[in-house]
Design an enzyme around this catalytic site. Sequence first.
Site, PDB file in Angstrom:
ATOM      1  N   TYR A  83      11.939 -26.101  17.822  1.00 31.76           N
ATOM      2  CA  TYR A  83      11.264 -24.989  17.207  1.00 31.76           C
ATOM      3  C   TYR A  83      10.829 -24.838  15.551  1.00 31.76           C
ATOM      4  O   TYR A  83      11.171 -26.304  15.117  1.00 31.76           O
ATOM      5  CB  TYR A  83      12.180 -23.453  17.119  1.00 31.76           C
ATOM      6  N   ARG A 141       6.201 -31.995  11.602  1.00 32.85           N
ATOM      7  CA  ARG A 141       7.612 -32.064  12.047  1.00 32.85           C
ATOM      8  C   ARG A 141       7.707 -31.919  13.434  1.00 32.85           C
ATOM      9  O   ARG A 141       8.593 -32.309  13.992  1.00 32.85           O
ATOM     10  CB  ARG A 141       8.392 -31.144  10.936  1.00 32.85           C
ATOM     11  N   ARG A 149      17.742 -25.910  38.131  1.00 29.56           N
ATOM     12  CA  ARG A 149      18.567 -26.162  37.226  1.00 29.56           C
ATOM     13  C   ARG A 149      19.110 -27.924  37.528  1.00 29.56           C
ATOM     14  O   ARG A 149      19.774 -28.166  38.472  1.00 29.56           O
ATOM     15  CB  ARG A 149      19.582 -25.321  37.186  1.00 29.56           C
ATOM     16  N   LYS A 162      14.635 -30.808  15.056  1.00 31.55           N
ATOM     17  CA  LYS A 162      14.857 -29.353  14.736  1.00 31.55           C
ATOM     18  C   LYS A 162      14.777 -28.735  16.306  1.00 31.55           C
ATOM     19  O   LYS A 162      13.836 -28.119  16.562  1.00 31.55           O
ATOM     20  CB  LYS A 162      13.540 -28.697  14.153  1.00 31.55           C
ATOM     21  N   GLU A 210      24.388 -30.022   4.579  1.00 33.66           N
ATOM     22  CA  GLU A 210      23.300 -28.985   4.672  1.00 33.66           C
ATOM     23  C   GLU A 210      24.002 -27.528   4.903  1.00 33.66           C
ATOM     24  O   GLU A 210      24.815 -27.525   5.251  1.00 33.66           O
ATOM     25  CB  GLU A 210      22.043 -29.445   5.119  1.00 33.66           C
ATOM     26  N   LEU A 216      18.342 -31.892   8.195  1.00 34.57           N
ATOM     27  CA  LEU A 216      16.977 -31.643   8.807  1.00 34.57           C
ATOM     28  C   LEU A 216      16.237 -31.811   7.336  1.00 34.57           C
ATOM     29  O   LEU A 216      16.680 -31.341   6.510  1.00 34.57           O
ATOM     30  CB  LEU A 216      16.879 -30.160   9.237  1.00 34.57           C
TER      31      LEU A 216
HETATM   32  N1  PMP Z   1      18.441 -27.132   7.894  1.00 37.74           N
HETATM   33  C1  PMP Z   1      18.497 -26.443   8.742  1.00 37.74           C
HETATM   34  C2  PMP Z   1      19.791 -26.747   9.549  1.00 37.74           C
HETATM   35  C3  PMP Z   1      17.820 -25.324   9.037  1.00 37.74           C
HETATM   36  O1  PMP Z   1      17.842 -24.742  10.043  1.00 37.74           O
HETATM   37  C4  PMP Z   1      16.643 -25.351   8.088  1.00 37.74           C
HETATM   38  C5  PMP Z   1      15.740 -23.895   8.220  1.00 37.74           C
HETATM   39  N2  PMP Z   1      14.928 -24.284   9.490  1.00 37.74           N
HETATM   40  C6  PMP Z   1      16.317 -25.970   6.944  1.00 37.74           C
HETATM   41  C7  PMP Z   1      17.401 -26.838   6.701  1.00 37.74           C
HETATM   42  C8  PMP Z   1      15.507 -25.686   6.023  1.00 37.74           C
HETATM   43  O2  PMP Z   1      14.147 -26.296   6.449  1.00 37.74           O
HETATM   44  P1  PMP Z   1      12.743 -25.803   6.088  1.00 37.74           P
HETATM   45  O3  PMP Z   1      12.666 -25.785   4.634  1.00 37.74           O
HETATM   46  O4  PMP Z   1      11.602 -26.498   6.798  1.00 37.74           O
HETATM   47  O5  PMP Z   1      12.856 -24.275   6.596  1.00 37.74           O
END
Ligand code: PMP
Length: 285
Positions: free
Chosen positions: A33, A52, A100, A149, A182, A207
């Site tokens: 996503y 990305r 499935r 992601k 994070e 991420l």
């Molecule tokens: N880390 C995680 C786990 C996230 O879900 C997000 C938000 N999508 C971010 C970092 C920040 O990414 P972005 O700045 O691209 O929204």
Amino acid sequence: MSRIAYVNGRYLPLAAASVNVEDRGYQFSDGVYEVCEVRDGRLVDERRHMARLKFSLSELRIAMPMSPASLSVVLHEVVRRNRVRWGIVYLQITRGVSRRDHAFPPAGTAPSIVVTARNLDLAGAEKMAGDGVAVISVPENRWERVDIKSVSLLPNVLAKQAAREQGAREAWFVDRDGRVTEGSSSNAWIVTRDGKVVTRQADHGILKGITRTVVLDALAAQGLKLEERAFTLEEAHAAREAFITSASQIVLPVVKIDGRPVGNGAPGLIASALRRDFHHYAELS
Ligand code: PMP
């Protein structure tokens, strides 16, 4: 006004928008996503988000369901049909619908695509940024490829819920060495007592946030000192400032970590200035 979703080629009222029960996103969270901020009805950093997306899809060997140009039209059209001025547009692509079976479906199975958009509460967000938010720490328990992601977000869901139950906005994952990776849906930052801005290096363990990338540009342009390295929870407790970044929250000052105030307990100057100036460094489309 009823909200509109784009689902596999059609624009539908949200209540009528659905996916097949054998969609691999539903069965296996086999999909990816993106979330872009929408500002004045335009997309923020679409180009970087699409780059990305391409990376996430290719790491999971899911085909891009349409050309980037067509996808851009769909994203803008969903924003337009939902009359989003300030908010988010959400895009999800899964490996498609198939009987499935854990292994990949037959070659040629079409990926599924869903796009939604909604307004966010701008005044509420500004108030939150002015007050600052609390975060808690939780043990890192995710897989080793969180740079993809993926919609597989169970540890993030549980971490966010733990934060909510403790009156906090976000949960920071802390690895076995005591270092912050994070947030459950954001990147984590601190400003040290001597004014260095620190955020973890973008390896497989976080991420690589688009907001993070733009903030790095802003820091460089403003000549601020940056260290891209992991920081410990102890360092965060001793920091002058802390903040989180994500597309939907931009830059959000953190004023409390595990119940202890950060710095003087008020939003930091660097975080507040980065939030104010952020869109100067972002792209609009
Ligand atoms: N880390 C995680 C786990 C996230 O879900 C997000 C938000 N999508 C971010 C970092 C920040 O990414 P972005 O700045 O691209 O929204």
